[in-house]
Design a protein around this motif. Structure first.
Motif, PDB file in Angstrom:
ATOM      1  N   UNK A 157      44.771  53.060  26.652  1.00  0.00           N
ATOM      2  CA  UNK A 157      45.354  51.718  26.771  1.00  0.00           C
ATOM      3  C   UNK A 157      46.497  51.524  25.764  1.00  0.00           C
ATOM      4  N   UNK A 158      46.283  51.965  24.528  1.00  0.00           N
ATOM      5  CA  UNK A 158      47.345  51.849  23.509  1.00  0.00           C
ATOM      6  C   UNK A 158      48.562  52.673  23.919  1.00  0.00           C
ATOM      7  N   UNK A 195      50.136  43.386  30.326  1.00  0.00           N
ATOM      8  CA  UNK A 195      48.923  43.654  29.531  1.00  0.00           C
ATOM      9  C   UNK A 195      47.645  43.156  30.198  1.00  0.00           C
ATOM     10  N   UNK A 196      47.711  41.984  30.844  1.00  0.00           N
ATOM     11  CA  UNK A 196      46.518  41.473  31.516  1.00  0.00           C
ATOM     12  C   UNK A 196      46.104  42.389  32.669  1.00  0.00           C
ATOM     13  N   UNK A 197      47.103  42.900  33.401  1.00  0.00           N
ATOM     14  CA  UNK A 197      46.781  43.810  34.504  1.00  0.00           C
ATOM     15  C   UNK A 197      46.161  45.100  33.977  1.00  0.00           C
ATOM     16  N   UNK A 235      41.447  48.708  33.080  1.00  0.00           N
ATOM     17  CA  UNK A 235      40.576  49.481  32.195  1.00  0.00           C
ATOM     18  C   UNK A 235      39.146  48.928  32.184  1.00  0.00           C
ATOM     19  N   UNK A 236      39.011  47.607  32.256  1.00  0.00           N
ATOM     20  CA  UNK A 236      37.679  47.015  32.292  1.00  0.00           C
ATOM     21  C   UNK A 236      36.916  47.463  33.537  1.00  0.00           C
ATOM     22  N   UNK A 247      35.884  51.180  33.092  1.00  0.00           N
ATOM     23  CA  UNK A 247      34.845  51.461  32.110  1.00  0.00           C
ATOM     24  C   UNK A 247      33.512  50.797  32.433  1.00  0.00           C
ATOM     25  N   UNK A 248      33.534  49.711  33.175  1.00  0.00           N
ATOM     26  CA  UNK A 248      32.306  48.968  33.456  1.00  0.00           C
ATOM     27  C   UNK A 248      31.728  49.340  34.822  1.00  0.00           C
ATOM     28  N   UNK A 249      32.574  49.462  35.806  1.00  0.00           N
ATOM     29  CA  UNK A 249      32.116  49.720  37.167  1.00  0.00           C
ATOM     30  C   UNK A 249      31.565  51.142  37.287  1.00  0.00           C
ATOM     31  N   UNK A 250      30.367  51.257  37.867  1.00  0.00           N
ATOM     32  CA  UNK A 250      29.753  52.570  38.046  1.00  0.00           C
ATOM     33  C   UNK A 250      30.483  53.402  39.094  1.00  0.00           C
ATOM     34  N   UNK A 251      31.052  52.768  40.081  1.00  0.00           N
ATOM     35  CA  UNK A 251      31.784  53.485  41.131  1.00  0.00           C
ATOM     36  C   UNK A 251      33.206  53.731  40.655  1.00  0.00           C
TER      37      UNK A 251
END
Length: 409
Positions: free
Chosen positions: A26-27, A51-53, A58-59, A62-66
């Motif tokens: 991300x950085x 940045x919001x996109x 990334x969220x 990193x969070x979604x299992x699929x």
């Protein structure tokens, strides 16, 4: 329970590593973006939009299992490179692509590779459109396409190699665990037989001797004083013998359940398929007419192939080729597993059962085992006896007679 906790710990470590790598990516994406919000037409987009996109993409990754959902989101985010004078989300796209290839089948991985055409095209368009140079445009496009495509192929091959390596290690560990459990089951059966041959027979002798002493003492004058004590000994010995038989029955029932779940010669195709999924090149040839095998010999044949494949996976290196040949004869089955070593070597994973236990198993089955290095690799060869058709009924009769004898005892 230990295996579950170990798997849980591995998943937690993988998640932490993925989060850390995601933060660095991300950085890096923010560094490549450099705050560009101007469109080719001169319009200015909100500064917070990119940045919001990226944070949202990334969220999801990193969070979604699929993982394919996160990969699809990054493909859409890469389209922002058509609207602003910068490359948007290319590092996150490569990360999502790597994870997609790493945790998917070959067909899905190839589909994801084809999908990388979109971000490569957008990144090339952004680099060429906002570079500010008009000379040597074709050379600049070729360089950008080659660079982004090379990174994509590098991610693809790295992910597939890691997937094959991990699958191979998991297969080796699974086979090693199965062999270790088989060794433990054999040890339990050996202890059961020793207990039956020593303790149970001794207790039977005690019961008979005490009964004889009682019969003799009945003729003496002091029978009334000795008889209660001897009667208690007899009752205790009988109870101990019944308890011993109960424990032996539990041990044997557990062993029988293990034997019922053991693999046979017919399970070799699934064994070969598992090795091929791990990246091993396996070729199987069969000569002669297949015959019915005794369960112990059938399992011994399975173990020969399993040990040969396991050793090839541990010591053969990348590009190793394994040739499995079975030759059926009227009274003998010959199995040879020839491994042709690859180029790259890697550390071996400890098995725990090995060729020594396999030699004992084949020897008990009435066969022979030979193994050793060859000019190009390693050869494991076993010869196992095959009952003649006319001997099958006799073997069944012997088994039936043995079972009846055990029931009578």
């Amino acid at each position: 329970m230990p295996a579950v906790s170990m798997a849980s710990g591995m998943l937690k470590r993988r998640h932490v590593v993925r989060v850390v790598v995601g933060l660095f990516a991300f950085v890096f994406d923010l560094f490549l973006w450099q705050g560009a919000v101007t469109t080719p037409g001169g319009a200015v987009l909100p500064v917070w939009l990119v940045p919001a996109a990226l944070i949202s993409a990334y969220a999801v990754l990193l969070i979604q299992r699929r993982i394919w959902i996160g990969f699809s989101v990054f493909l859409l985010i890469s389209l922002l490179g058509l609207a602003v004078a910068s490359i948007v989300g290319i590092v996150g796209t490569y990360m999502a692509f790597f994870l997609m290839v790493r945790h998917s089948s070959t067909r899905v991985a190839n589909t994801a590779l084809a999908g990388m055409i979109l971000p490569v095209f957008v990144a090339t368009y952004s680099s060429v459109s906002y570079d500010g140079r008009s000379e040597d445009l074709l050379g600049l496009m070729a360089w950008n396409i080659g660079f982004y495509a090379a990174v994509a192929f590098l991610c693809y091959f790295a992910a597939r190699t890691q997937r094959r390596t991990e699958h191979r290690l998991q297969t080796e560990r699974r086979w090693a665990d199965a062999a270790l459990e088989e060794a433990r089951a054999g040890e339990r059966l050996r202890i059961s037989r020793d207990l039956h041959d020593s303790v149970a027979h001794s207790m039977t002798a005690v019961v008979l001797q005490v009964a004889g002493v009682r019969a003799i003492l009945k003729k003496g004058a002091e029978f009334e004083k000795v008889d209660p004590v001897l009667a208690d000994i007899q009752v205790t010995a009988e109870q101990s013998m019944r308890e011993l038989h109960r424990l032996l029955g539990m041990l044997r029932s557990e062993e029988e359940s293990q034997v019922g779940q053991s693999h046979s010669f017919d399970d070799i195709p699934s064994l070969v398929s598992s090795a091929q999924d791990s990246g091993l090149d396996v070729v199987v040839t069969c000569n002669g007419e297949a015959q019915m095998l005794d369960p112990s010999i059938s399992h011994a044949g399975y173990r020969v192939v399993q040990e040969g494949l396991s050793n090839a996976m541990k010591h053969g290196g990348e590009g190793c080729r394994v040739e499995i040949a079975t030759h059926w004869m009227p009274t003998e089955l010959t199995i040879s597993v020839t491994s042709i070593s690859g180029v790259a070597k890697r550390p071996a994973v400890s098995g725990g059962f090995g060729l020594l236990g396999l030699r004992e198993r084949v020897g008990v089955s009435g066969g022979s085992l030979s193994h050793g290095p060859t000019p190009g690799g390693y050869l494991l060869k076993a010869s196992l006896p095959v009952d003649k058709p006319e001997d099958a009924s006799a073997s069944d009769q012997r088994s039936t007679h043995t079972a009846k004898t055990q029931e009578a005892s």
